[in-house]
Design an enzyme around this catalytic site. Sequence first.
Site, PDB file in Angstrom:
ATOM      1  N   SER A 192      -4.215  -6.661  -5.952  1.00 25.97           N
ATOM      2  CA  SER A 192      -5.343  -5.728  -5.864  1.00 25.97           C
ATOM      3  C   SER A 192      -6.476  -6.005  -6.838  1.00 25.97           C
ATOM      4  O   SER A 192      -7.520  -5.360  -6.763  1.00 25.97           O
ATOM      5  CB  SER A 192      -4.861  -4.284  -6.051  1.00 25.97           C
ATOM      6  OG  SER A 192      -4.248  -3.820  -4.883  1.00 25.97           O
ATOM      7  N   THR A 220      13.213  -5.032   4.732  1.00 29.45           N
ATOM      8  CA  THR A 220      14.437  -5.750   4.387  1.00 29.45           C
ATOM      9  C   THR A 220      14.110  -7.225   4.191  1.00 29.45           C
ATOM     10  O   THR A 220      13.090  -7.727   4.672  1.00 29.45           O
ATOM     11  CB  THR A 220      15.485  -5.627   5.500  1.00 29.45           C
ATOM     12  OG1 THR A 220      15.003  -6.302   6.673  1.00 29.45           O
ATOM     13  CG2 THR A 220      15.762  -4.165   5.834  1.00 29.45           C
ATOM     14  N   TYR A 231      -5.197   6.455  -3.479  1.00 27.47           N
ATOM     15  CA  TYR A 231      -5.341   5.007  -3.342  1.00 27.47           C
ATOM     16  C   TYR A 231      -4.841   4.550  -1.979  1.00 27.47           C
ATOM     17  O   TYR A 231      -3.710   4.840  -1.576  1.00 27.47           O
ATOM     18  CB  TYR A 231      -4.540   4.327  -4.442  1.00 27.47           C
ATOM     19  CG  TYR A 231      -4.820   2.860  -4.597  1.00 27.47           C
ATOM     20  CD1 TYR A 231      -5.911   2.414  -5.330  1.00 27.47           C
ATOM     21  CD2 TYR A 231      -3.981   1.911  -4.031  1.00 27.47           C
ATOM     22  CE1 TYR A 231      -6.157   1.063  -5.492  1.00 27.47           C
ATOM     23  CE2 TYR A 231      -4.221   0.569  -4.187  1.00 27.47           C
ATOM     24  CZ  TYR A 231      -5.307   0.143  -4.919  1.00 27.47           C
ATOM     25  OH  TYR A 231      -5.549  -1.192  -5.079  1.00 27.47           O
ATOM     26  N   SER A 232      -5.680   3.836  -1.251  1.00 28.27           N
ATOM     27  CA  SER A 232      -5.307   3.318   0.067  1.00 28.27           C
ATOM     28  C   SER A 232      -5.948   1.962   0.270  1.00 28.27           C
ATOM     29  O   SER A 232      -7.173   1.815   0.225  1.00 28.27           O
ATOM     30  CB  SER A 232      -5.757   4.276   1.176  1.00 28.27           C
ATOM     31  OG  SER A 232      -5.541   3.693   2.452  1.00 28.27           O
ATOM     32  N   ASN A 233      -5.121   0.957   0.518  1.00 28.83           N
ATOM     33  CA  ASN A 233      -5.629  -0.390   0.761  1.00 28.83           C
ATOM     34  C   ASN A 233      -6.506  -0.471   1.996  1.00 28.83           C
ATOM     35  O   ASN A 233      -7.350  -1.359   2.110  1.00 28.83           O
ATOM     36  CB  ASN A 233      -4.444  -1.351   0.895  1.00 28.83           C
ATOM     37  CG  ASN A 233      -3.718  -1.543  -0.413  1.00 28.83           C
ATOM     38  OD1 ASN A 233      -4.254  -2.071  -1.360  1.00 28.83           O
ATOM     39  ND2 ASN A 233      -2.466  -1.100  -0.465  1.00 28.83           N
ATOM     40  N   GLY A 242      -2.964  -5.751 -10.090  1.00 33.37           N
ATOM     41  CA  GLY A 242      -2.532  -5.924  -8.711  1.00 33.37           C
ATOM     42  C   GLY A 242      -1.094  -6.379  -8.608  1.00 33.37           C
ATOM     43  O   GLY A 242      -0.623  -7.165  -9.429  1.00 33.37           O
TER      44      GLY A 242
END
Length: 409
Positions: free
Chosen positions: A97, A164, A200-202, A355
């Site tokens: 980030s 996974t 917070y949101s990408n 990040g």
Amino acid sequence: MKRSLMTVVVAAAVAGTAVVGIGVAQARSGDRPVPVAFRPGLTATLQADADALQKYGAPGVLAEVDTARGDVRVRSGYGNVAARTPVPWNAKFRIGSFTKPFVAATVLQLVGERRLALDDKVERFLPGLIRANGNDGRKITVRQLLQHTSGLPEYTNAMTDMGTAEGFQQARLRTWTSADLVGLAMQFPADFPPGEKWNYSNTNYVVASMIIEKVTGHTWQQEVRRRIVKPLGLRHTYLPGTSAVIPRPHAVGYQRFPGPGATVDDPRYGEPIDATLVNPSLAGPAGEMISTTEDADTFLRALVTGKVLRPAQLAEMQRTVDTSDELRARWPGARYGLGILWAGNSCGGYWSHGGDIPGFMTRNGVTPDGSRSVTVSINTDSLKPDPGVRLPAVDITTELIDHALCGVR
């Protein structure tokens, strides 16, 4: 679901792949002698801080402090644990980030050129893109994207197939487009009405990058390269797009997967595997870039001293809003601007944006006057503390960064 500020790929997608033999050669290549310690006191302090991170499960640590009088660089642990080789002094690493300040600065340069305004709505540039489940581009401004106050949901929450090791092994080289990532986000309702909260949101930075491309006619990578990377001479900073390879030399990036109900400091979280190779388009403009400690420090100092943005746009970047209890617990006093974080420390405060991305954790800071910057790279973002050791409430690099920015002058 893990959703901290510095995480590009949250718990559903923090994983990697075992690649036989890749780590040894790459961790060994391109090393260089230890830099001269021009300030023995500072060097010794930072070395002790880097060594202390081992108990929290850092395989290897590389840290560099950059000042007007020169740099101090220390390392600890291993770039390749099996081969017991150190992190290369000039290692390249995924910055996660920390990509966001580059994207935000590019948008702000366009604002300074009057090609867009911070209060423009997303709909002006990307009609119909944000229009589902209460998400509405007609109500979201460019400022709210960069500030994480748009209410757009996190697209990585839809990447459940990567939760996974097996799922990630199958998908780690998949190419994602920005439209793909926004489409994932639109499956979820808006977190809140635009401007009402901070979260917070990408997804915000994926949309911001699409605006860059609409306004300029070039990819966001081309614009970041042309406007920031080349002018600052960041010769070892890369925008890899869909390439899964990190340029040599670099450490091996390690990743662990959780077992049922396990926390990150729980032994059931699993043993580390090699996560070095991954197609970074799953992070894109929210976190795909690769750099070095030297280049990262150069960018931070240039950013806060006005070498990247005009005064009006730098002032906008540094206008902050309150964040969340979770974020303030990890970075006391944390407030968020436009692609940059303000946090408190023992000498007042600093600007930062770290990040996390599979295999790598980046932390950093720069003094308000740009006189000092520090960048720390750790070759995992899923730490495995020693037995009996628990992760602290604050970020594990807090003390190192404080000493780097506030310590021996």
